[in-house]
Design an enzyme around this catalytic site. Structure first.
Site: not given
Ligand code: DGY
Length: 395
Positions: A187-188, A284-285, A309, A314, A332, A335
């Protein structure tokens, strides 16, 4: 201080310890929420479903022992965070406390041992559908921030170094009619691809284990439209390998889920395949990129730029990353729009309520009915619904 997020049932709010707030203390189902969540719809819905809601209000990340203590001897469901490791031990604790649902307040669930949850009969929820455009927009923002050296330019200006307009000042890359590479076209990734193709007339090369016929058809239709307007068309190609994307694209954006096969998907060898002045974007990650290798690559190739991001360790950054001018870094927040974060909280609450009320699992991609008044009697997104044999809403 006691405060009321929703302005009602004040009499039921109990401040039970320094860092916990309880809402609707009389509720019959006990829900643990491991971080404050934005908005009040999620809380109203839990209260309406007869839940006592206990929210951890401090900013530190709860470890396994603290989470086990929070679950205690009775807990029906937990709304947890992507920063927590939901492992076998926690699902065992939740099971013995009578728990039935764990709701990850995120679309990604690499922090959750879904297999273990399934073994304990615990439904695992996530929050797809409300992050798509928000996260894709951040990937676009990072793309252009990196291409046009926004971070560097802002630091330059704030440092009082701007002495007037200059032809050679902070020259960046023009992303117009170039080739964008997307790795992971869910989707993204697809939303990002469309924004780049339709907004900046880039070509697309994507790598994904499965073809995305809708994306390809939309881009083909856009190409036809451009031709009908006597403009050069754009193209879309599904690559056979990640290497093909890296070699060909001027900008590569990562949108794959983190798992064993995508860990360090971008490493030193693969970075070496990219164009010297390419851009690499990751919303993403973090562990998708070998961050130490990226630091090295950015050092050696000043015209290569990255927009990040997410980070491998992290919230820590690999040594040297934050000193580099050719990387744009944000904490991060892909969203982080109010609408999306409130939507995530609402879906997470909906997952817990749906499971505790014995509702079927929603199995349509459009989750928007859950954000409206009178949501469907279903859990919006249960990852292990089929494995648990839950009834599906729409068979
Ligand atoms: C998610 O939901 O997985 C995101 O990383 C949050 O921004």
């Amino acid at each position: 201080m006691v405060y009321d997020l929703i302005g009602r049932k004040r009499e039921n709010i109990v401040l039970n310890s320094e860092n916990w707030k309880t809402y609707n203390a009389a509720g019959r189902k006990r829900i643990v929420v491991t971080k404050p969540l934005p908005g009040d719809l999620w809380l109203n819905r839990l209260i309406d479903a007869d839940c006592k809601v206990e929210v951890y209000t401090a900013t530190d990340v709860l470890g396994v022992d603290a989470l086990r203590a929070a679950i205690g001897t009775r807990c029906d469901a937990v709304l947890g965070q992507l920063t927590e490791s939901w492992n076998d031990a926690l699902f065992a604790a939740l099971k013995s406390a009578g728990g039935k649902a764990f709701s990850n307040v995120a679309v990604g669930y690499d922090n959750v041992d879904v297999e273990a949850a399934t073994r304990y009969g615990i439904a695992v929820g996530n929050t797809p559908g409300v992050l798509t455009e928000t996260t894709a927009q951040m990937a676009v923002a990072l793309t252009f921030a990196a291409a046009r050296r926004i971070g560097e330019a802002e630091r330059f200006l704030r440092a009082g170094k701007f002495k007037g307009w200059m032809m050679t000042l902070l020259l960046g890359e023009l992303l117009w009619r170039k080739t964008v590479g997307v790795i992971g076209a869910g989707r993204i990734g697809s939303a990002y691809a469309r924004m780049m193709v339709e907004g900046h007339k880039t070509n697309l090369i994507y790598y994904s284990p499965h073809p995305h016929p809708d994306l390809e058809a939309d881009i083909a239709a856009y190409a036809d439209f451009l031709v009908s307007r006597r403009q050069k068309p754009v193209s879309c190609k599904r690559a056979d390998t990640i290497e093909d994307v890296l070699r060909e694209a001027d900008c590569v954006s990562l949108h794959a889920a983190l798992n064993e096969s995508t860990y360090h998907l971008i490493n030193a060898e693969r970075l070496a395949l990219m164009k010297e002045n390419a851009l690499l974007v990751n919303t993403s990650r973090g562990p998708l990129i070998d961050e130490a290798a990226l630091v090295e690559h950015l050092r050696k190739h000043p015209n290569f730029r990255a927009g990040l991001d997410v980070f491998e360790d992290e919230p820590d950054l690999k040594p040297g990353l934050s000193e580099l001018d050719n990387v744009v870094i944000v904490p991060h927040i892909a969203s982080a729009t109010r609408w999306t974060r409130e939507g995530m909280a609402t879906l997470a609450a909906g997952n817990a309520i749906g499971v505790l009320s014995g509702c079927p699992a929603w199995n349509k991609p459009d989750i928007s009915p859950f954000l409206a008044e009178d949501p469907p009697l279903a859990s919006p997104s249960i990852i292990n619904a089929e494995a648990l044999g839950l009834t599906l809403f729409d068979k």
